[in-house]
Design a protein around this motif. Structure first.
Motif, PDB file in Angstrom:
ATOM      1  N   SER A   1       0.835  -1.211   0.000  1.00 25.75           N
ATOM      2  CA  SER A   1       0.000   0.000   0.000  1.00 25.75           C
ATOM      3  C   SER A   1       0.866   1.255   0.000  1.00 25.75           C
ATOM      4  CB  SER A   1      -0.926   0.017   1.216  1.00 25.75           C
ATOM      5  OG  SER A   1      -1.835  -1.057   1.155  1.00 25.75           O
ATOM      6  N   GLU A   2       1.910   1.264   0.806  1.00 28.04           N
ATOM      7  CA  GLU A   2       2.831   2.406   0.836  1.00 28.04           C
ATOM      8  C   GLU A   2       3.475   2.627  -0.531  1.00 28.04           C
ATOM      9  OE1 GLU A   2       5.691   1.474   3.842  1.00 28.04           O
ATOM     10  OE2 GLU A   2       4.282   1.766   5.485  1.00 28.04           O
ATOM     11  N   LEU A   3       3.887   1.545  -1.164  1.00 28.52           N
ATOM     12  CA  LEU A   3       4.523   1.647  -2.476  1.00 28.52           C
ATOM     13  C   LEU A   3       3.544   2.132  -3.539  1.00 28.52           C
ATOM     14  CD1 LEU A   3       6.739  -1.560  -2.410  1.00 28.52           C
ATOM     15  CD2 LEU A   3       7.507   0.811  -2.213  1.00 28.52           C
ATOM     16  N   GLU A   4       2.278   1.702  -3.448  1.00 29.28           N
ATOM     17  CA  GLU A   4       1.263   2.169  -4.394  1.00 29.28           C
ATOM     18  C   GLU A   4       1.058   3.670  -4.257  1.00 29.28           C
ATOM     19  OE1 GLU A   4      -2.034  -0.380  -3.381  1.00 29.28           O
ATOM     20  OE2 GLU A   4      -1.556  -1.792  -4.984  1.00 29.28           O
ATOM     21  N   ILE A   5       1.038   4.161  -3.029  1.00 32.70           N
ATOM     22  CA  ILE A   5       0.876   5.596  -2.791  1.00 32.70           C
ATOM     23  C   ILE A   5       2.058   6.360  -3.373  1.00 32.70           C
ATOM     24  CG2 ILE A   5       0.834   7.369  -0.987  1.00 32.70           C
ATOM     25  CD1 ILE A   5      -0.842   5.334   0.693  1.00 32.70           C
ATOM     26  N   LYS A   6       3.262   5.861  -3.158  1.00 32.01           N
ATOM     27  CA  LYS A   6       4.458   6.506  -3.719  1.00 32.01           C
ATOM     28  C   LYS A   6       4.405   6.504  -5.238  1.00 32.01           C
ATOM     29  CE  LYS A   6       7.713   5.737   0.037  1.00 32.01           C
ATOM     30  NZ  LYS A   6       8.983   5.117   0.443  1.00 32.01           N
ATOM     31  N   LEU A   7       3.971   5.398  -5.810  1.00 31.46           N
ATOM     32  CA  LEU A   7       3.881   5.289  -7.258  1.00 31.46           C
ATOM     33  C   LEU A   7       2.883   6.301  -7.819  1.00 31.46           C
ATOM     34  CD1 LEU A   7       4.727   3.872  -9.838  1.00 31.46           C
ATOM     35  CD2 LEU A   7       2.962   2.163  -9.402  1.00 31.46           C
TER      36      LEU A   7
ATOM     37  N   GLY B   1       2.180   9.166  -6.554  1.00 30.01           N
ATOM     38  CA  GLY B   1       2.849  10.462  -6.480  1.00 30.01           C
ATOM     39  C   GLY B   1       3.842  10.649  -7.613  1.00 30.01           C
ATOM     40  N   ILE B   2       4.575   9.607  -7.922  1.00 33.33           N
ATOM     41  CA  ILE B   2       5.551   9.666  -9.008  1.00 33.33           C
ATOM     42  C   ILE B   2       4.834   9.851 -10.342  1.00 33.33           C
ATOM     43  CG2 ILE B   2       7.253   8.302 -10.302  1.00 33.33           C
ATOM     44  CD1 ILE B   2       8.078   7.105  -7.554  1.00 33.33           C
ATOM     45  N   GLU B   3       3.744   9.116 -10.542  1.00 34.25           N
ATOM     46  CA  GLU B   3       2.980   9.237 -11.784  1.00 34.25           C
ATOM     47  C   GLU B   3       2.443  10.648 -11.953  1.00 34.25           C
ATOM     48  OE1 GLU B   3       0.069   6.136 -11.371  1.00 34.25           O
ATOM     49  OE2 GLU B   3       1.325   4.660 -12.378  1.00 34.25           O
ATOM     50  N   SER B   4       1.990  11.243 -10.866  1.00 34.13           N
ATOM     51  CA  SER B   4       1.471  12.605 -10.915  1.00 34.13           C
ATOM     52  C   SER B   4       2.580  13.591 -11.306  1.00 34.13           C
ATOM     53  CB  SER B   4       0.876  12.983  -9.564  1.00 34.13           C
ATOM     54  OG  SER B   4       0.505  14.330  -9.542  1.00 34.13           O
ATOM     55  N   LYS B   5       3.732  13.445 -10.690  1.00 36.46           N
ATOM     56  CA  LYS B   5       4.861  14.328 -11.013  1.00 36.46           C
ATOM     57  C   LYS B   5       5.325  14.128 -12.444  1.00 36.46           C
ATOM     58  CE  LYS B   5       6.540  14.805  -6.305  1.00 36.46           C
ATOM     59  NZ  LYS B   5       7.594  14.501  -5.351  1.00 36.46           N
ATOM     60  N   LEU B   6       5.300  12.890 -12.904  1.00 34.13           N
ATOM     61  CA  LEU B   6       5.697  12.596 -14.275  1.00 34.13           C
ATOM     62  C   LEU B   6       4.727  13.240 -15.260  1.00 34.13           C
ATOM     63  CD1 LEU B   6       7.641  11.119 -16.146  1.00 34.13           C
ATOM     64  CD2 LEU B   6       6.225   9.085 -15.904  1.00 34.13           C
ATOM     65  N   ALA B   7       3.445  13.168 -14.955  1.00 33.54           N
ATOM     66  CA  ALA B   7       2.438  13.790 -15.828  1.00 33.54           C
ATOM     67  C   ALA B   7       2.657  15.297 -15.888  1.00 33.54           C
ATOM     68  CB  ALA B   7       1.030  13.463 -15.321  1.00 33.54           C
ATOM     69  N   GLN B   8       2.975  15.914 -14.758  1.00 38.78           N
ATOM     70  CA  GLN B   8       3.242  17.351 -14.741  1.00 38.78           C
ATOM     71  C   GLN B   8       4.487  17.677 -15.559  1.00 38.78           C
ATOM     72  OE1 GLN B   8       3.587  18.304 -10.593  1.00 38.78           O
ATOM     73  NE2 GLN B   8       1.384  18.160 -10.202  1.00 38.78           N
ATOM     74  N   LEU B   9       5.494  16.850 -15.446  1.00 35.37           N
ATOM     75  CA  LEU B   9       6.734  17.061 -16.196  1.00 35.37           C
ATOM     76  C   LEU B   9       6.486  16.929 -17.702  1.00 35.37           C
ATOM     77  CD1 LEU B   9       9.784  17.539 -16.130  1.00 35.37           C
ATOM     78  CD2 LEU B   9      10.083  15.090 -15.841  1.00 35.37           C
ATOM     79  N   ILE B  10       5.679  15.964 -18.104  1.00 35.93           N
ATOM     80  CA  ILE B  10       5.350  15.775 -19.510  1.00 35.93           C
ATOM     81  C   ILE B  10       4.621  17.004 -20.046  1.00 35.93           C
ATOM     82  CG2 ILE B  10       3.907  14.461 -21.119  1.00 35.93           C
ATOM     83  CD1 ILE B  10       4.677  11.947 -19.446  1.00 35.93           C
ATOM     84  N   LYS B  11       3.665  17.526 -19.271  1.00 42.16           N
ATOM     85  CA  LYS B  11       2.926  18.726 -19.703  1.00 42.16           C
ATOM     86  C   LYS B  11       3.868  19.912 -19.855  1.00 42.16           C
ATOM     87  CE  LYS B  11      -1.573  17.554 -17.775  1.00 42.16           C
ATOM     88  NZ  LYS B  11      -2.596  17.870 -16.764  1.00 42.16           N
TER      89      LYS B  11
END
Length: 103
Positions: free
Chosen positions: A79-85, A87-97
């Motif tokens: 569960s902790e790793l899913e939450i971190k993932l 967060g990473i996906e969100s930051k990656l999406a922002q970086l792509i934009k």
């Protein structure tokens, strides 16, 4: 539940070591090894290091979780790793934009 002392004794005998041999390798006394195996004394760092050099997993030795607790620990870690993932996906999406805007 298997105790730390029982785990050590089983491992020692499987490796073909006597208490005296383990004591000598770990700069301990035979009675110290006996007391550890009878759960009258916790294993000291020298004994743990010696057991580790013979291939014993010290983390597993010192972990006394039963199956249900292990399963719960694994579930919480996943569960902790899913939450971190997320967060990473969100930051990656922002970086792509941001990159798309710059192009």
């Amino acid at each position: 539940m298997v105790t730390i002392g029982q785990k050590i004794k089983t491992f020692r005998t499987l490796k073909g070591l006597s208490q005296k041999q383990l004591a000598e390798k770990s700069n301990s006394h035979k009675t110290t090894i006996s007391r550890i195996e009878n759960d009258q004394l916790p294993p000291n760092a020298q004994v743990l290091a010696t057991l580790s050099s013979y291939g014993m997993n010290i983390d597993e030795l010192l972990t006394e979780e039963d199956g249900a607790k292990k399963e719960q620990s694994i579930y919480l870690r996943v569960s902790e790793l899913e939450i971190k993932l997320l967060g990473i996906e969100s930051k990656l999406a922002q970086l792509i934009k941001l990159i798309e805007k710059k192009l």
